[in-house]
Design a protein around this motif. Structure first.
Motif, PDB file in Angstrom:
ATOM      1  N   THR A 116      -0.955  -2.890  -6.448  1.00 23.55           N
ATOM      2  CA  THR A 116      -0.734  -4.344  -6.421  1.00 23.55           C
ATOM      3  C   THR A 116       0.749  -4.668  -6.420  1.00 23.55           C
ATOM      4  O   THR A 116       1.201  -5.554  -5.690  1.00 23.55           O
ATOM      5  CB  THR A 116      -1.424  -4.995  -7.631  1.00 23.55           C
ATOM      6  OG1 THR A 116      -2.807  -4.649  -7.630  1.00 23.55           O
ATOM      7  CG2 THR A 116      -1.297  -6.514  -7.572  1.00 23.55           C
ATOM      8  N   ILE A 118       2.118  -4.125  -2.978  1.00 21.01           N
ATOM      9  CA  ILE A 118       1.669  -5.154  -2.033  1.00 21.01           C
ATOM     10  C   ILE A 118       2.427  -6.460  -2.263  1.00 21.01           C
ATOM     11  O   ILE A 118       2.830  -7.132  -1.308  1.00 21.01           O
ATOM     12  CB  ILE A 118       0.148  -5.397  -2.175  1.00 21.01           C
ATOM     13  CG1 ILE A 118      -0.621  -4.140  -1.786  1.00 21.01           C
ATOM     14  CG2 ILE A 118      -0.302  -6.563  -1.304  1.00 21.01           C
ATOM     15  CD1 ILE A 118      -2.097  -4.204  -2.108  1.00 21.01           C
ATOM     16  N   LEU A 119       2.627  -6.841  -3.521  1.00 14.49           N
ATOM     17  CA  LEU A 119       3.315  -8.107  -3.817  1.00 14.49           C
ATOM     18  C   LEU A 119       4.764  -8.075  -3.331  1.00 14.49           C
ATOM     19  O   LEU A 119       5.284  -9.075  -2.836  1.00 14.49           O
ATOM     20  CB  LEU A 119       3.248  -8.400  -5.319  1.00 14.49           C
ATOM     21  CG  LEU A 119       1.861  -8.791  -5.845  1.00 14.49           C
ATOM     22  CD1 LEU A 119       1.868  -8.888  -7.367  1.00 14.49           C
ATOM     23  CD2 LEU A 119       1.391 -10.104  -5.242  1.00 14.49           C
ATOM     24  N   ILE A 134       4.570  -8.592   0.337  1.00 12.82           N
ATOM     25  CA  ILE A 134       4.261  -9.995   0.647  1.00 12.82           C
ATOM     26  C   ILE A 134       5.505 -10.862   0.524  1.00 12.82           C
ATOM     27  O   ILE A 134       5.774 -11.714   1.371  1.00 12.82           O
ATOM     28  CB  ILE A 134       3.140 -10.507  -0.279  1.00 12.82           C
ATOM     29  CG1 ILE A 134       1.805  -9.903   0.143  1.00 12.82           C
ATOM     30  CG2 ILE A 134       3.059 -12.029  -0.259  1.00 12.82           C
ATOM     31  CD1 ILE A 134       0.698 -10.162  -0.843  1.00 12.82           C
ATOM     32  N   TYR A 136       6.013 -14.401  -6.117  1.00 10.96           N
ATOM     33  CA  TYR A 136       4.908 -14.277  -7.059  1.00 10.96           C
ATOM     34  C   TYR A 136       5.427 -14.405  -8.487  1.00 10.96           C
ATOM     35  O   TYR A 136       6.634 -14.405  -8.742  1.00 10.96           O
ATOM     36  CB  TYR A 136       4.172 -12.953  -6.864  1.00 10.96           C
ATOM     37  CG  TYR A 136       5.067 -11.728  -6.872  1.00 10.96           C
ATOM     38  CD1 TYR A 136       5.348 -11.046  -8.043  1.00 10.96           C
ATOM     39  CD2 TYR A 136       5.634 -11.259  -5.679  1.00 10.96           C
ATOM     40  CE1 TYR A 136       6.161  -9.930  -8.049  1.00 10.96           C
ATOM     41  CE2 TYR A 136       6.453 -10.146  -5.676  1.00 10.96           C
ATOM     42  CZ  TYR A 136       6.717  -9.485  -6.861  1.00 10.96           C
ATOM     43  OH  TYR A 136       7.534  -8.377  -6.856  1.00 10.96           O
ATOM     44  N   SER A 181       1.002  -8.904 -10.950  1.00  4.96           N
ATOM     45  CA  SER A 181       0.347  -7.611 -10.701  1.00  4.96           C
ATOM     46  C   SER A 181      -0.661  -7.298 -11.802  1.00  4.96           C
ATOM     47  O   SER A 181      -1.736  -6.746 -11.534  1.00  4.96           O
ATOM     48  CB  SER A 181       1.383  -6.497 -10.598  1.00  4.96           C
ATOM     49  OG  SER A 181       2.105  -6.375 -11.798  1.00  4.96           O
ATOM     50  N   LYS A 185      -5.436  -8.769   3.291  1.00  2.65           N
ATOM     51  CA  LYS A 185      -4.580  -7.580   3.303  1.00  2.65           C
ATOM     52  C   LYS A 185      -4.575  -6.897   1.927  1.00  2.65           C
ATOM     53  O   LYS A 185      -4.683  -5.674   1.812  1.00  2.65           O
ATOM     54  CB  LYS A 185      -3.159  -7.979   3.703  1.00  2.65           C
ATOM     55  CG  LYS A 185      -2.236  -6.786   3.951  1.00  2.65           C
ATOM     56  CD  LYS A 185      -0.847  -7.264   4.350  1.00  2.65           C
ATOM     57  CE  LYS A 185      -0.824  -7.907   5.697  1.00  2.65           C
ATOM     58  NZ  LYS A 185      -0.975  -6.950   6.811  1.00  2.65           N
ATOM     59  N   ILE A 186      -4.476  -7.702   0.856  1.00  2.01           N
ATOM     60  CA  ILE A 186      -4.444  -7.144  -0.500  1.00  2.01           C
ATOM     61  C   ILE A 186      -5.740  -6.394  -0.798  1.00  2.01           C
ATOM     62  O   ILE A 186      -5.735  -5.242  -1.241  1.00  2.01           O
ATOM     63  CB  ILE A 186      -4.234  -8.265  -1.551  1.00  2.01           C
ATOM     64  CG1 ILE A 186      -2.826  -8.853  -1.440  1.00  2.01           C
ATOM     65  CG2 ILE A 186      -4.463  -7.731  -2.970  1.00  2.01           C
ATOM     66  CD1 ILE A 186      -2.598 -10.074  -2.311  1.00  2.01           C
ATOM     67  N   THR A 193      -6.340  -3.199   1.254  1.00  2.00           N
ATOM     68  CA  THR A 193      -5.464  -2.108   0.809  1.00  2.00           C
ATOM     69  C   THR A 193      -5.986  -1.479  -0.469  1.00  2.00           C
ATOM     70  O   THR A 193      -6.020  -0.249  -0.614  1.00  2.00           O
ATOM     71  CB  THR A 193      -4.027  -2.624   0.598  1.00  2.00           C
ATOM     72  OG1 THR A 193      -3.579  -3.265   1.790  1.00  2.00           O
ATOM     73  CG2 THR A 193      -3.085  -1.485   0.254  1.00  2.00           C
ATOM     74  N   ILE A 198      -3.419 -16.727  -5.024  1.00  2.00           N
ATOM     75  CA  ILE A 198      -2.301 -16.601  -4.076  1.00  2.00           C
ATOM     76  C   ILE A 198      -1.815 -17.982  -3.644  1.00  2.00           C
ATOM     77  O   ILE A 198      -0.611 -18.215  -3.500  1.00  2.00           O
ATOM     78  CB  ILE A 198      -2.726 -15.761  -2.843  1.00  2.00           C
ATOM     79  CG1 ILE A 198      -3.075 -14.334  -3.266  1.00  2.00           C
ATOM     80  CG2 ILE A 198      -1.618 -15.743  -1.797  1.00  2.00           C
ATOM     81  CD1 ILE A 198      -1.947 -13.545  -3.889  1.00  2.00           C
TER      82      ILE A 198
END
Length: 916
Positions: A459, A462-463, A466, A474, A479, A520-521, A524, A545
């Motif tokens: 996570t 990914i963040l 992003i 974020y 996370s 996408k999150i 993955t 999100i």
């Protein structure tokens, strides 16, 4: 009246009003609007009425219902309803042959690929294909073999449909001669006790199917005879010297062992389809629940008693690491029922209650003592033949209540009773209630530290991605919150999947950009951890999100960047989004080989999937303005501006104006005025700065990550590390601008661009500890020897295979290394030689990066020799597809021809005489 009675009454009234020429039936929304009930409640009760045969359900889109009695009376005039029903019956008739696989729990889920493969093998002309089923004891290999036979019979694929012969090779494992005689038959005197000629199982199964279980117990000589039969369809009985016999037999084999370790290669080559059946613990939660329910259902029918299974019993059955898989589970459930009956009066008891103390002691010894809260209480199972299992919720603050409220908010928003801002605020309040319940009441992260740590790491990566790509900032604890809710929904079960999907579709239309990120999150996380997450997670993740950009206006102009190059548009969009602090720009990269019509196709796809009612601005780098405009006019209705000569400065200017809510026309006019090109001439400095270039055959993205890794090795600014495009290096050579601006001391990468007088070190050389001398020579007159030694120590520490893959991708390095190792082993068998170790390590890195691109749906589709490669290397392509089939299935991806081309080039660069 109850809700069910009201819905039944409304359905009857609306059914009487149906126009038989124009309408297919009544929708749940029709009744919801009529009664003022929540649509999901109406949908659920309509399905109940359908099961009770009081309503007819028509599985179209949308789903229609009609009162059963009304339809019988009005059938002659309800022509469209009848057509819809007949159409669905036709679909069902075509699928009748496939109905046999519906006995298999997971046939349309975790076993869908297995089922599709088995169907293909059975239907393959003229005699089908042999199938090898592998899996642990108790996973259901014998049951699947039975279903494959039933499918072959239903599809008329076998000449003698009554012949299904089953044999366990373990029965005669210690007597190879008798085992061979049992399979192939024997003649009189072939062995001691052979007093007459005897046909074998192959002759017995002639025209049908032969299932050989525990096939690994077949000795090598038996395998040799069998692969001759698989090849030619001929065999000899034991002791027979001259006569060849023939038979037409479909073969299914099963084993619990690794095929590579237990079978002759020649035998394995005759079995094109090897199917791995997942263990019980590898199944998704919904399938595990269905398996438990189906076993208890059989027991309920057998003992003729309804059964109520405690939530805690279900938890233990779901989580126990006891061996035996489904077979073992069947025994445990039988014993739990027997135990519960023992303490009850059989004649007087109406409902048999299964509690923890009814589970076998040896089974409980394998349980880790940890009970998690799945979101249903007890499982009630009827002893009748009707499928009427129920899960009873106990908690009034449960997830179903929160979700039902979101349904209600959505209906209020649709009816304009609340604004979009109020709608989202209410959704966010429910999300926060969920988080409070999860974090403070439900989940203790120490309970599953490994899973928590794995998800949290993924996570976090990914963040960061992003924020870099989309400019979405974020929260500090994001996370951790996402990790909590992912773990929570791993163990969540909901029955109203159809309603949830409809709500998610509605939310994705309102917040399309955030939904793209959520997808996408979740993809993955699912891919990296090999888990299936409940679809309802998409709903709550979308709300979360969206909360990152809560103040963002929904009536904002859309914007797209289109630029030539593999990542030019993506890079500019990433920088602009990050600096603007919001997700403003979409990017479409346009390799030089890509034609304008192909770009227009991509752009039209974006337009169809995005709400662009407030206008669209397209920034392009050069040319093609008129072609792009003409190509999208059919798809686009609204204000449109296309601006040429894109730059980061122009993107920032346009993005700022979009944030200020300027009109499309005003943005175009003002942005063009303020972006006239300027220049500043700086003469070449005599003392060029020392540099190390990082590069990668498949694009600048991986080169940047290698640069970041190298930056960690340097503690001074004597040498600058620069990521550079491989094609630019190879194409321009020493004439490239980079060599005029810098004194390039060294090139590091995944493929050698062959630049004259500039040494090259591959990443795999660093991993294999071969780069030390080259690094010393390249830097000897730039930094002190102590500094070089320190750099070398850092390189040794950082450049391990697992660390490099972990750094270059978001994939799980230990898992991907094992998977790629198996794939390369299969590829070596196909190409007929072993790959050198340095090439293998290079391929580990290259393939890991390739899989990340495929997982995030960003493959390299251009390959400058695609047509030629497809024409002359079709055999290599087939070998790669076969070798990587397990990886494709695991990650749910398909390796395109372009990516296979890069794999071929990687091998060709290292093995000069390689031709395939």
């Amino acid at each position: 009246m109850t809700n069910k009675e009201n819905i039944m009454k409304s359905l009857r009234e609306l059914s009487l009003k149906i126009d038989g020429e124009k309408e297919c039936g009544v929708t749940a929304k029709d009744i919801s609007d009529s009664l003022g009930l929540q649509r999901n409640i109406v949908s659920h009760l309509l399905n109940v009425l359908n099961k009770e045969e009081k309503a007819i359900k028509i599985n179209t889109r949308p789903v229609y219902f009609i009162d059963m009695e009304v339809y019988k009376k009005r059938k002659g005039e309800l022509k469209l309803v009848t057509n819809c029903l007949e159409s669905k019956k036709g679909d069902a008739k075509e699928g009748n042959v496939s109905e046999v696989f519906k006995k298999l729990i997971g046939y349309n889920g975790s076993l869908k690929y297995v089922v599709d493969q088995c169907k293909s093998a059975v239907l393959y002309p003229p005699m089908g294909l042999p199938i090898l089923l592998i899996g642990s004891s108790g996973v259901g290999k014998s049951f699947l073999a039975q279903i494959i036979y039933e499918f072959a019979k239903a599809s008329n694929s076998i000449e003698s449909p009554e012949r299904f012969v089953i044999f366990n090779c373990a029965e005669y494992a210690n007597n190879p001669e008798l085992l061979s005689a049992t399979l192939f038959g024997s003649v009189k005197g072939a062995y001691t006790g052979a007093e007459r000629d005897r046909p074998g199982l192959i002759e017995e199964a002639d025209g049908g199917v032969l299932f050989l279980d525990e096939i690994h117990r077949l000795p090598p000589e038996g395998q040799e005879k069998l692969f001759l039969f698989l090849d030619k369809g001929v065999f000899r009985r034991l002791g027979e010297a001259e006569r060849w016999r023939s038979a037409k037999v479909r073969m299914i084999f099963a084993t619990t062992e690794n095929p590579k370790d237990n079978f002759l290669e020649t035998f394995l080559r005759r079995i094109p389809l090897i199917v791995k059946i997942p263990s019980f613990q590898e199944r998704p939660l919904s399938e595990k629940l269905e398996i438990i329910q189906s076993i208890y259902k059989k027991e309920a029918i057998t003992i003729k008693k309804d059964i109520l299974v405690s939530n805690k019993v279900i938890n233990i059955l779901l989580k126990s690491k006891s061996g035996g898989n489904i077979g073992g589970l069947i025994n445990v459930i039988k014993l739990s029922c027997a135990s519960a009956l023992e303490g009850s009066s059989y004649k007087t008891i109406k409902v048999l209650k299964i509690k923890i103390n009814n589970l076998p002691i040896d089974f409980m010894e394998n349980f880790d003592g940890i009970l998690s809260n799945v979101n249903f209480a007890d499982m009630f199972i009827s002893s009748s033949g009707i499928e009427d299992t129920h899960y009873f919720n106990k908690s009034s603050s449960s997830i179903s209540d929160l979700t039902s409220e979101i349904f209600k908010f959505a209906e209020e928003f649709k009816e304009n009773d609340i604004t979009q801002e109020e709608f989202f605020r209410k959704c966010l309040e429910n999300f926060n209630k969920l988080v409070d319940e999860i974090i403070f009441n439900e989940i203790d992260k120490r309970r599953n530290a490994v899973m928590f740590g794995s998800i949290k790491k993924i996570t976090e990566n990914i963040l960061v991605y992003i924020e870099s790509e989309y400019g979405i900032k974020y929260f500090a604890n994001s996370s951790e919150i996402i990790t909590y809710i992912v773990i929570y929904f791993m163990e969540y079960y909901n029955e109203n999947e159809e309603d949830i999907n409809e709500l998610i579709d509605y939310m994705s239309e309102k917040y399309p950009k955030e939904y793209k990120i959520v997808t996408k999150i979740i993809e993955t996380i699912e891919t990296n951890l090999d888990i299936a997450l409940n679809k309802i997670l998409n709903l709550y993740m979308l709300i979360y999100i969206k909360s990152f950009n809560q103040k963002k206006r929904s009536d904002r102009t859309s914007a797209v960047l289109i630029a030539h190059g593999y990542s030019t548009a993506s890079s500019i969009a990433s920088v602009a989004n990050r600096m603007l602090g919001e997700y403003i720009f979409e990017a479409i990269d346009m390799p030089l080989e890509l034609s304008t019509p192909e770009i227009v196709t991509k752009l039209n796809s974006y337009i169809r999937e995005t709400n662009i009612s407030n206008g669209l601005i397209i920034l392009v780098d050069m040319g093609s303005l008129e072609s792009i405009y003409k190509g999208i006019t059919k798809e686009f209705y609204g204000d449109l501006a296309i601006i040429n000569n894109i730059s980061t400065y122009l993107a920032l200017d346009v993005g700022s104006r979009i944030l200020n809510s300027e009109s499309v026309e005003q943005i175009a006019k003002e942005a063009v005025k303020g972006n006239v090109s300027k220049y500043n001439y700086i003469p070449l400095s005599k003392n060029r700065k020392n540099a190390i270039i990082t590069t990668c055959l498949t694009g600048i993205g991986a080169a940047k990550k290698i640069k970041d890794l190298m930056d960690k090795c340097f503690t001074n600014d004597e040498v600058e590390v620069i990521a550079y495009d491989y094609e630019g290096l190879e194409g321009n050579g020493k004439e490239g601008n980079i060599f005029k601006q810098y004194d390039v001391r060294l090139i590091i990468g995944t493929s050698d661009p062959s630049i004259e007088d500039v040494p090259y070190i591959s990443v795999e050389d660093f991993i294999m500890k071969k780069g030390e001398s080259l690094l010393k020579n390249a830097l000897r007159d730039v930094v002190d020897i102590e500094v070089i030694d320190k750099i070398n120590r850092e390189v040794v520490k950082l450049f391990t295979l697992e660390n490099v893959i972990n750094y270059l991708t978001i994939l799980n390095p230990s898992k991907i290394i094992d998977q790629v190792e198996n794939a390369l082993y299969n590829l070596e068998i196909g190409i007929g030689f072993k790959l050198p170790n340095d090439l293998k390590i290079s391929l580990y890195i290259h393939i890991s990066c390739m899989l990340e691109r495929l997982v995030i749906k960003d493959p390299i589709m251009n390959y400058n020799k695609s047509e030629e490669f497809l024409k002359y290397h079709i055999h290599f392509i087939e070998l790669v597809k076969k070798a990587f089939s397990v990886i494709e299935q695991f990650y749910k991806v398909e390796i395109p021809i372009s990516e296979i081309g890069f794999i071929y080039d990687s091998i060709k660069n290292k093995v000069s005489d390689f031709k395939l």
